[in-house]
Design an enzyme around this catalytic site. Structure first.
Site, PDB file in Angstrom:
ATOM      1  N   ALA A 249       0.795  -1.243   0.000  1.00 44.61           N
ATOM      2  CA  ALA A 249       0.000   0.000   0.000  1.00 44.61           C
ATOM      3  C   ALA A 249       0.822   1.286   0.000  1.00 44.61           C
ATOM      4  CB  ALA A 249      -1.014   0.032   1.145  1.00 44.61           C
ATOM      5  N   ALA A 250       2.140   1.186  -0.189  1.00 47.79           N
ATOM      6  CA  ALA A 250       2.949   2.422  -0.267  1.00 47.79           C
ATOM      7  C   ALA A 250       2.460   3.264  -1.445  1.00 47.79           C
ATOM      8  CB  ALA A 250       4.426   2.084  -0.432  1.00 47.79           C
ATOM      9  N   GLY A 251       2.215   2.602  -2.581  1.00 44.43           N
ATOM     10  CA  GLY A 251       1.723   3.317  -3.760  1.00 44.43           C
ATOM     11  C   GLY A 251       0.344   3.924  -3.506  1.00 44.43           C
ATOM     12  N   ASP A 252      -0.513   3.191  -2.806  1.00 43.17           N
ATOM     13  CA  ASP A 252      -1.862   3.705  -2.506  1.00 43.17           C
ATOM     14  C   ASP A 252      -1.768   4.926  -1.585  1.00 43.17           C
ATOM     15  OD1 ASP A 252      -2.915   1.593  -3.973  1.00 43.17           O
ATOM     16  OD2 ASP A 252      -3.028   0.280  -2.223  1.00 43.17           O
TER      17      ASP A 252
HETATM   18  P1  ADP Z   1       3.979   0.651  -5.288  1.00 40.07           P
HETATM   19  O1  ADP Z   1       3.533   0.239  -3.922  1.00 40.07           O
HETATM   20  O2  ADP Z   1       2.838   1.019  -6.178  1.00 40.07           O
HETATM   21  O3  ADP Z   1       4.960  -0.284  -5.947  1.00 40.07           O
HETATM   22  P2  ADP Z   1       6.228   2.343  -4.595  1.00 40.07           P
HETATM   23  O4  ADP Z   1       6.908   1.139  -4.021  1.00 40.07           O
HETATM   24  O5  ADP Z   1       6.933   3.065  -5.698  1.00 40.07           O
HETATM   25  O6  ADP Z   1       4.747   2.051  -5.060  1.00 40.07           O
HETATM   26  O7  ADP Z   1       5.995   3.346  -3.367  1.00 40.07           O
HETATM   27  C1  ADP Z   1       5.285   4.552  -3.472  1.00 40.07           C
HETATM   28  C2  ADP Z   1       6.044   5.654  -2.777  1.00 40.07           C
HETATM   29  O8  ADP Z   1       6.248   5.315  -1.390  1.00 40.07           O
HETATM   30  C3  ADP Z   1       7.444   5.894  -3.355  1.00 40.07           C
HETATM   31  O9  ADP Z   1       7.381   6.860  -4.389  1.00 40.07           O
HETATM   32  C4  ADP Z   1       8.224   6.396  -2.142  1.00 40.07           C
HETATM   33  O10 ADP Z   1       8.096   7.788  -2.015  1.00 40.07           O
HETATM   34  C5  ADP Z   1       7.534   5.712  -0.952  1.00 40.07           C
HETATM   35  N1  ADP Z   1       8.311   4.508  -0.580  1.00 40.07           N
HETATM   36  C6  ADP Z   1       8.139   3.229  -0.997  1.00 40.07           C
HETATM   37  N2  ADP Z   1       9.076   2.410  -0.454  1.00 40.07           N
HETATM   38  C7  ADP Z   1       9.856   3.187   0.318  1.00 40.07           C
HETATM   39  C8  ADP Z   1      11.013   2.950   1.161  1.00 40.07           C
HETATM   40  N3  ADP Z   1      11.568   1.727   1.289  1.00 40.07           N
HETATM   41  N4  ADP Z   1      11.554   4.004   1.815  1.00 40.07           N
HETATM   42  C9  ADP Z   1      11.032   5.253   1.723  1.00 40.07           C
HETATM   43  N5  ADP Z   1       9.950   5.544   0.943  1.00 40.07           N
HETATM   44  C10 ADP Z   1       9.371   4.539   0.248  1.00 40.07           C
END
Ligand code: ADP
Length: 319
Positions: A249-252
């Site tokens: 859910a980081a992307g969400d």
């Molecule tokens: P998804 O979940 O769709 O693959 P991402 O992994 O690119 O999306 O994560 C979305 C955003 O969350 C990234 O652009 C970044 O800013 C933040 N993020 C994700 N993983 C990390 C991490 N390990 N450390 C810091 N920020 C992160």
């Protein structure tokens, strides 16, 4: 009425935590298990609501216990679920998620009722969508439904945010009715057919994707942050340094926060910083909706990083 309407999926997430992800054909023993509300659509609606904006959901669940739990979880979060239909034939969508101790994950989704979230469901919510300030859609529901939602929003001059995940081939004219296309490295690389692994390759990919019709493109790069490409140029915003334990859910989290920022009148740079802060915080906690941050948490991280110079801008022209 809702500031931001999300048309998309609702899933029950079955999350197993393992030391390392299994390789092909291998069985590994999980050391932690959790059942939690998820689905890209529902997660993004909760991400919006947790920041204080009003959020509404258009989608479909089954008439089963998972469906009940998902609806009550959204309601508890304050998301308007008046346009979430209950399907009498299909079960609620389910996601099987495995998370390694390094934060990497694999996800298998059974769409269930999400697969029957059809254009008519969206048409029934037409006035709900047309009164919002922004619409967010993803691809865990049928493509025709996504198209219908984007068209209704465009006809009513509502800002459209499209997250083409999980990726599939798109009709050529679809992207031209998208204001903000937000995608991760895998989706961007599938769409443009070019490598996307570093900020500079991501800006190049963003430029190419921009030529496919969307108003502006945002590529999220996990721990490398995010890049923007639009008519005003391109730039990279580095990630915040956090101790990531689960990237679900980081992307969400990013999409919800970015959209709220824009609806509130912030510029795209600030929107990306908001998105990156939200995504970073989400990786520090287990689960999908449980990991989404509040506005105070985002403000705290933004303030803290300014103080410690944790994040610096790296602006690049899009000649
Ligand atoms: P998804 O979940 O769709 O693959 P991402 O992994 O690119 O999306 O994560 C979305 C955003 O969350 C990234 O652009 C970044 O800013 C933040 N993020 C994700 N993983 C990390 C991490 N390990 N450390 C810091 N920020 C992160």
């Amino acid at each position: 009425m809702a500031d931001i309407v999300v048309v998309g999926s609702l899933n029950m997430d079955l999350v197993a935590k393992v030391k390392r992800l299994p390789s092909y054909g291998e069985t590994v023993i999980a050391h932690h298990f959790q059942m939690a509300p998820g689905g890209k659509g529902a997660n993004q609606a909760v991400a919006v609501r947790r920041l204080g904006a009003t959020a509404g959901m258009v989608g479909r669940v089954g008439m089963d216990s998972y469906g009940e739990i998902l609806l009550s979880s959204l309601t508890t979060s304050g998301v308007n679920v008046s346009y979430v239909a209950k399907d009498s034939d299909l079960p609620t969508g389910t996601a099987l998620i495995t998370v390694g101790d390094n934060g990497e994950n694999t996800i298998t989704v059974f769409p269930g009722a999400n697969g029957r979230c059809l254009p008519d469901d969206v048409k029934a919510a037409g006035s709900f969508i047309s009164k919002a300030k922004a619409l967010i859609v993803q691809l865990e529901i049928p493509l025709e439904t996504v198209q219908t939602a984007l068209r209704i929003a465009r006809e009513n001059a509502i800002m459209t945010v499209f997250n083409p995940a999980p990726f599939r081939r798109l009709p050529e004219d679809l992207l031209s009715i998208v204001d903000y296309l937000i995608l991760n490295e895998v989706e961007a690389s599938a769409l443009c057919g070019c490598p996307v692994d570093q900020p500079h390759t991501a800006i190049e990919a963003g430029k190419r994707i921009l030529d496919m019709g969307p108003g502006r493109v945002v590529l999220t790069l996990g721990e490398k942050g995010a890049v923007f490409a639009g008519p005003e140029g391109g730039f990279h915003v580095p990630a915040f340094r956090v101790k990531a334990i689960d990237s679900t859910a980081a992307g969400d989290a990013f999409i919800g926060a970015f959209t709220v920022a824009l609806v509130e009148g912030m510029g795209v740079e600030e929107g990306l910083r908001y998105g990156c802060a939200s995504g970073a915080i989400a990786t520090t906690r287990m689960g999908a909706q449980t990991s989404l941050p509040t506005r105070d948490e985002i403000k705290e991280l933004l303030g803290f990083s300014k103080l410690r110079r944790f994040q610096s801008y790296d602006l690049e022209g899009l000649a």
